[in-house]
Design a protein around this motif. Structure first.
Motif, PDB file in Angstrom:
ATOM      1  N   PHE A 202      -1.403 -13.735  -3.599  1.00 25.65           N
ATOM      2  CA  PHE A 202      -0.253 -14.962  -3.120  1.00 25.65           C
ATOM      3  C   PHE A 202      -1.052 -15.919  -2.568  1.00 25.65           C
ATOM      4  N   LYS A 203      -0.177 -17.006  -2.336  1.00 28.31           N
ATOM      5  CA  LYS A 203      -0.622 -18.344  -1.672  1.00 28.31           C
ATOM      6  C   LYS A 203      -0.935 -18.084  -0.177  1.00 28.31           C
ATOM      7  N   ASN A 204      -0.342 -17.368   0.425  1.00 29.18           N
ATOM      8  CA  ASN A 204      -0.813 -17.270   1.693  1.00 29.18           C
ATOM      9  C   ASN A 204      -0.562 -15.774   2.179  1.00 29.18           C
ATOM     10  N   ASN A 205      -0.919 -15.371   3.468  1.00 26.50           N
ATOM     11  CA  ASN A 205      -0.927 -13.969   3.842  1.00 26.50           C
ATOM     12  C   ASN A 205       0.498 -13.689   4.268  1.00 26.50           C
ATOM     13  N   SER A 206       1.334 -14.608   4.782  1.00 24.21           N
ATOM     14  CA  SER A 206       2.695 -14.504   5.143  1.00 24.21           C
ATOM     15  C   SER A 206       3.525 -13.979   3.980  1.00 24.21           C
ATOM     16  N   ALA A 207       3.289 -14.842   2.853  1.00 29.46           N
ATOM     17  CA  ALA A 207       3.807 -14.259   1.476  1.00 29.46           C
ATOM     18  C   ALA A 207       3.680 -12.813   1.190  1.00 29.46           C
ATOM     19  N   ALA A 208       2.524 -12.460   1.138  1.00 33.42           N
ATOM     20  CA  ALA A 208       1.882 -11.116   0.799  1.00 33.42           C
ATOM     21  C   ALA A 208       2.435 -10.083   1.494  1.00 33.42           C
ATOM     22  N   THR A 209       2.554 -10.687   3.077  1.00 30.35           N
ATOM     23  CA  THR A 209       3.291  -9.468   4.006  1.00 30.35           C
ATOM     24  C   THR A 209       4.888  -9.374   3.519  1.00 30.35           C
ATOM     25  N   GLU A 210       5.388 -10.759   3.401  1.00 29.88           N
ATOM     26  CA  GLU A 210       6.973 -10.251   3.018  1.00 29.88           C
ATOM     27  C   GLU A 210       7.227  -9.454   1.850  1.00 29.88           C
ATOM     28  N   PHE A 211       6.389  -9.715   0.908  1.00 31.39           N
ATOM     29  CA  PHE A 211       6.492  -9.048  -0.458  1.00 31.39           C
ATOM     30  C   PHE A 211       6.271  -7.434  -0.079  1.00 31.39           C
ATOM     31  N   SER A 212       5.365  -7.260   0.715  1.00 29.66           N
ATOM     32  CA  SER A 212       4.859  -5.787   1.101  1.00 29.66           C
ATOM     33  C   SER A 212       6.042  -5.104   1.835  1.00 29.66           C
ATOM     34  N   GLU A 213       6.710  -5.739   2.677  1.00 31.14           N
ATOM     35  CA  GLU A 213       7.830  -5.164   3.548  1.00 31.14           C
ATOM     36  C   GLU A 213       9.114  -5.208   2.846  1.00 31.14           C
ATOM     37  N   ARG A 214       9.355  -6.053   1.966  1.00 36.31           N
ATOM     38  CA  ARG A 214      10.488  -5.914   0.903  1.00 36.31           C
ATOM     39  C   ARG A 214      10.530  -4.897   0.254  1.00 36.31           C
ATOM     40  N   ASN A 215       9.342  -4.357  -0.363  1.00 38.62           N
ATOM     41  CA  ASN A 215       9.214  -3.385  -1.295  1.00 38.62           C
ATOM     42  C   ASN A 215       8.590  -1.893  -0.818  1.00 38.62           C
ATOM     43  N   GLU A 216       8.383  -1.939   0.347  1.00 36.75           N
ATOM     44  CA  GLU A 216       7.855  -0.561   0.910  1.00 36.75           C
ATOM     45  C   GLU A 216       8.785   0.395   0.971  1.00 36.75           C
ATOM     46  N   GLU A 217       8.290   1.707   0.264  1.00 42.21           N
ATOM     47  CA  GLU A 217       9.084   2.720  -0.080  1.00 42.21           C
ATOM     48  C   GLU A 217      10.350   2.487  -1.223  1.00 42.21           C
ATOM     49  N   LYS A 218      10.245   1.704  -1.889  1.00 42.19           N
ATOM     50  CA  LYS A 218      11.224   1.178  -2.808  1.00 42.19           C
ATOM     51  C   LYS A 218      10.494   1.841  -4.168  1.00 42.19           C
ATOM     52  N   LYS A 219      11.382   1.915  -5.084  1.00 40.49           N
ATOM     53  CA  LYS A 219      11.028   2.315  -6.453  1.00 40.49           C
ATOM     54  C   LYS A 219      10.715   1.135  -7.274  1.00 40.49           C
ATOM     55  N   MET A 220       9.769   1.234  -8.083  1.00 42.04           N
ATOM     56  CA  MET A 220       9.300   0.184  -9.090  1.00 42.04           C
ATOM     57  C   MET A 220      10.260   0.012 -10.079  1.00 42.04           C
ATOM     58  N   PRO A 221      10.675  -1.247 -10.676  1.00 37.60           N
ATOM     59  CA  PRO A 221      11.635  -1.450 -11.636  1.00 37.60           C
ATOM     60  C   PRO A 221      11.482  -0.452 -12.806  1.00 37.60           C
ATOM     61  N   TYR A 222      12.668  -0.033 -13.352  1.00 37.75           N
ATOM     62  CA  TYR A 222      12.506   1.001 -14.480  1.00 37.75           C
ATOM     63  C   TYR A 222      11.827   2.233 -14.217  1.00 37.75           C
ATOM     64  N   SER A 223      11.583   2.660 -13.180  1.00 39.48           N
ATOM     65  CA  SER A 223      10.813   3.729 -12.788  1.00 39.48           C
ATOM     66  C   SER A 223      11.062   4.610 -11.779  1.00 39.48           C
ATOM     67  N   ASN A 224      10.842   5.795 -11.618  1.00 37.51           N
ATOM     68  CA  ASN A 224      11.345   6.606 -10.351  1.00 37.51           C
ATOM     69  C   ASN A 224       9.930   6.578  -9.328  1.00 37.51           C
ATOM     70  N   GLN A 225       9.084   5.886  -9.836  1.00 34.42           N
ATOM     71  CA  GLN A 225       7.829   5.574  -9.050  1.00 34.42           C
ATOM     72  C   GLN A 225       7.950   4.693  -7.764  1.00 34.42           C
ATOM     73  N   ILE A 226       7.555   5.152  -6.686  1.00 35.55           N
ATOM     74  CA  ILE A 226       7.518   4.455  -5.433  1.00 35.55           C
ATOM     75  C   ILE A 226       6.301   3.505  -5.638  1.00 35.55           C
ATOM     76  N   TYR A 227       6.449   2.287  -5.012  1.00 32.88           N
ATOM     77  CA  TYR A 227       5.470   1.225  -5.070  1.00 32.88           C
ATOM     78  C   TYR A 227       4.298   1.881  -3.958  1.00 32.88           C
ATOM     79  N   SER A 228       3.245   1.814  -4.629  1.00 28.97           N
ATOM     80  CA  SER A 228       1.891   2.167  -3.629  1.00 28.97           C
ATOM     81  C   SER A 228       1.230   0.625  -3.384  1.00 28.97           C
ATOM     82  N   LEU A 229       1.267   0.202  -2.452  1.00 28.59           N
ATOM     83  CA  LEU A 229       0.948  -1.101  -1.938  1.00 28.59           C
ATOM     84  C   LEU A 229      -0.205  -1.115  -0.715  1.00 28.59           C
TER      85      LEU A 229
END
Length: 234
Positions: A202-229
């Motif tokens: 990512f371009k900056n730490n805040s963007a990386a943090t935002e992405f992580s928070e948005r996807n925490e404990e969520k399934k990856m697209p087209y998969s039953n697999q949970i994001y491991s970030l």
């Protein structure tokens, strides 16, 4: 012919078809044809579909990729930007008057020794050979001016399945996240197969943090697999 027990089942089926077609069209537009997730392209006249090494047109598509690299080398000779074709990453195929190949491939820059991913759109015309309509670095490749910055603000993605390549991470997981910079899937040097993890830069730490928070404990697209970030490159 599909058989429906109720009108509700028929309605649900039609809604699913419409959703799949809409997603297919979105994939084609956003990726310029280089990535499609579902199989709608096989059911649409002149639709774009993913092919693998077992396809009867794979050999022709690989020849098209090599032709595109050779053409690039001739045009860029004075700039010393000479590439060596290495391997196919992904091929999408569009039957038309001849065939159009949307090819993602790895190539080595002779001047730097760097191996990067490129995209080429090549039209194989009937009886007249190949025409390169597009040749570019894959959009998920890090820009050289961002190299130092991306090392400081990256997220490691674990437990990637074999089919979860750079295209998947970019177009399905991160493409709509406008602050996103680049992706990298770590591969075995000999086989080229994924080692099961990669990095989102990512371009900056805040963007990386935002992405992580948005996807925490969520399934990856087209998969039953949970994001491991995890933050960092360890």
């Amino acid at each position: 012919m599909a058989i429906y027990n109720t009108s509700d089942e028929q309605t649900e089926y039609l809604e699913d078809v419409i959703d799949e077609q809409a997603e297919y069209l979105e994939d084609v537009i956003e990726s310029q044809g280089f990535y499609v997730m579902n199989n709608c392209g096989r059911e649409i006249p002149c639709g774009i579909m993913k092919i693998d090494e077992n396809s009867e047109v794979f050999g022709q598509a690989k020849k098209a990729a090599i032709f595109a690299v050779d053409k690039h080398n001739i045009e860029k000779l004075e700039n010393s930007s000479i590439l060596k074709f290495m391997k196919i990453i992904n091929i999408n195929f569009e039957p038309t008057a001849g065939a159009i190949y949307y090819i993602t491939f790895a190539a080595m820059d002779y001047s730097s020794g760097n191996i990067l991913h490129y995209q080429a759109k090549v039209w194989e015309k009937i009886n007249t050979g190949y025409k390169v309509e597009m040749f570019q670095l894959a959009p998920y490749v890090p820009k050289f001016s961002e190299s130092e910055e991306e090392n400081n603000f990256c997220i490691k993605v674990n437990n990637l399945q074999e089919w979860m390549d750079e295209n998947y991470l970019y177009y399905k997981c991160c493409y709509k996240f406008k602050k996103f910079v680049s992706v990298e899937v770590i591969r075995d040097e000999e086989t080229g197969k994924s080692m099961g993890y990669g990095f989102l830069n990512f371009k900056n730490n805040s963007a990386a943090t935002e992405f992580s928070e948005r996807n925490e404990e969520k399934k990856m697209p087209y998969s039953n697999q949970i994001y491991s970030l995890f933050f960092g490159k360890k």
